[in-house]
Design an enzyme around this catalytic site. Structure first.
Site, short mmCIF file in Angstrom:
data_model
loop_
_atom_site.label_atom_id
_atom_site.label_comp_id
_atom_site.label_asym_id
_atom_site.label_seq_id
_atom_site.Cartn_x
_atom_site.Cartn_y
_atom_site.Cartn_z
N CYS A 288 0.88 -1.16 0.00
CA CYS A 288 0.00 0.00 0.00
C CYS A 288 0.92 1.21 0.00
O CYS A 288 1.49 1.55 1.02
CB CYS A 288 -0.90 0.00 1.23
SG CYS A 288 -1.87 1.52 1.38
N CYS B 235 -0.72 4.40 2.13
CA CYS B 235 -0.81 4.33 3.60
C CYS B 235 -0.33 2.97 4.05
O CYS B 235 0.86 2.67 3.90
CB CYS B 235 -2.20 4.71 4.10
SG CYS B 235 -3.61 3.92 3.31
#
Lengths: 232, 107
Positions: free
Chosen positions: B3, B6
Site C-alpha cells: 500500500c 498508507c
C-alpha cells in the site's frame, strides 16, 4: 499539504528511492511498545463512534505537516491525526491537549464500541461496495489513461487514492469490482458518490524508465472510474 | 502486495501488519524494484519470472495464492496449510517446509 499541478504529495511515496527493508523475525512482538497498542485501540474505538470515515482518517494522516509526517513513527502519525480529528469534531479543545487537563465531560455517544464486540467488528470490516447506480464505462481488457492526482480532487487540499507514479499512464482494465464509495468526496463529507472501481494493470516498463526486470512485470492499481480517461 | 499511500492490509485474515509493511522503505520501493525488495527477504527470483505488484489503493484487500512447491503435491489440506506462511500470502516469501512437524513457520 498543498497540491500544485504535477506536485507529488509526501505520503504518496510509491517509487521513491529509500533504504533497506528490515524483515521481522518470528519472535518479534506484535507491538514494539505498549503505547502502540493503546493508540491502535483508541483509533479503532474512536472510529466506531461514526463521526468520521476511514477516508477522513487517511486524509488527516496524510495532511499532517510534512516534517511531522516524515519524522513521526507509524503510531505517532495515527495519534497525531486522531488528535486533530478530536479537535476538529469538538470532542476536545486544543487547550486541553496543549495543557493536559480535563475540560469537562463530553456527553456519552450513542455509538460505543464495547470490548466484547471488537473482534466481531474487525472481522466484519466496513463495506465500501455499493449498489450500482449506472453502467460501467470501461470493459475488461480495455486500454485507459489515468488522470493527474490533482485533477481527481473534490476540494483543495483534498484526498485522492490515485498515486502519482501511476498518473498520466496507459494501462489495461484487469477487473471491474462494481461500484465503490469514492474516497475523493467521502473524505470531505461530500457524499459517498459511488462509482465503478477497476483494477488497472500497468507495464512496469511504462511506469519506471529504469525498469530492468522481466518485460512482463506489471503493477496493478485500483482506480475509480473518474480517475480514468478513455483512449480515443 | 503493498500500500504505497498508507498501510492497507488484510487485517481480519493476517492480523496486525508487520512494521516493515508500514515502513517508508517498503511502501516506496515495492512498486519500483520488487526484485531487489524480494531479495532482502531472501527470495531471489530468476529474470524469467514475471512479477505483478498489487498496490492496495481501494477497500479491496489482496492475498497471494502461493505457488505450490513440487514436493507438496499429493499432500492433504491440513499438511499444505502448514507450508503457507504470512509472507507467502503478502507476496514477500515462498511457502516453507514446516519445521519439526509443528504448526509451520508463521512468517
Amino acid at each position: 499539504m498543498t497540491r500544485q499541478p504535477g506536485h507529488k504529495a509526501y505520503h504518496d511515496m510509491g517509487g521513491d528511492l529509500a533504504g533497506t527493508i528490515m524483515p521481522d523475525r518470528p519472535d518479534d512482538p506484535i507491538f514494539a511498545a505498549p503505547w502502540h497498542k493503546r493508540v491502535l485501540g483508541l483509533t479503532v474505538a474512536a472510529g466506531a463512534m461514526g463521526a468520521w470515515s476511514i477516508d477522513t482518517s487517511r486524509f488527516r494522516r496524510e495532511t499532517l505537516p510534512q516534517k511531522d509526517y516524515q519524522r513521526f513513527s507509524y503510531y505517532e502519525k495515527w495519534l497525531a491525526a486522531l488528535t486533530n480529528l478530536f479537535v476538529i469534531n469538538g470532542f476536545v479543545s486544543p487547550d486541553e491537549i496543549r495543557h493536559g487537563y480535563d475540560g469537562g465531560l463530553q456527553p456519552m455517544r450513542k455509538e460505543v464500541l464495547r470490548a466484547p464486540d471488537v473482534a466481531a467488528m474487525l472481522a466484519k470490516g466496513a463495506k465500501a461496495s455499493r449498489q450500482a447506480t449506472g453502467l460501467a464505462k470501461f470493459s475488461i481488457g480495455e486500454q485507459v489513461r489515468t488522470k493527474r492526482p490533482e485533477d481527481t480532487l473534490h476540494q483543495t487540499p483534498g484526498h485522492t487514492r490515485l498515486p502519482y507514479y501511476a498518473a498520466e499512464k496507459t494501462g489495461r482494465i484487469l477487473f471491474h469490482h462494481g461500484h465503490h464509495v469514492l474516497p475523493n468526496s467521502h473524505a470531505h463529507a461530500l457524499g459517498e458518490l459511488p462509482e465503478p472501481l477497476y483494477s488497472v494493470e500497468f507495464r512496469s516498463a511504462d511506469l519506471w524508465p529504469d525498469h530492468d526486470g522481466n518485460a512482463g512485470d506489471t503493477v496493478i492499481v485500483d482506480c475509480w472510474e473518474s480517475y480514468l480517461d478513455a483512449i480515443s | 502486495v503493498v500500500c504505497t499511500l498508507c498501510s492497507c492490509y488484510p487485517w481480519p485474515v493476517l492480523g496486525v501488519p508487520p512494521a516493515w509493511y508500514k515502513s517508508d522503505a517498503y511502501r516506496s520501493r515495492a512498486v519500483r524494484e520488487p526484485r531487489a525488495v524480494l531479495a532482502e527477504f531472501g527470495v531471489i527470483l530468476p529474470a524469467t519470472q514475471q512479477i505483478r505488484v498489487w498496490d492496495s489503493t481501494a477497500e479491496i484487500r489482496y492475498l497471494v495464492l502461493p505457488i505450490q512447491p513440487p514436493e507438496t503435491h499429493g499432500l492433504g489440506v491440513d499438511e499444505l496449510a502448514r507450508w503457507v506462511t504470512r509472507n507467502s500470502m503478502i507476496g514477500t516469501g515462498l511457502p516453507k517446509r514446516p519445521e519439526n512437524g509443528g504448526l509451520g513457520a508463521s512468517l
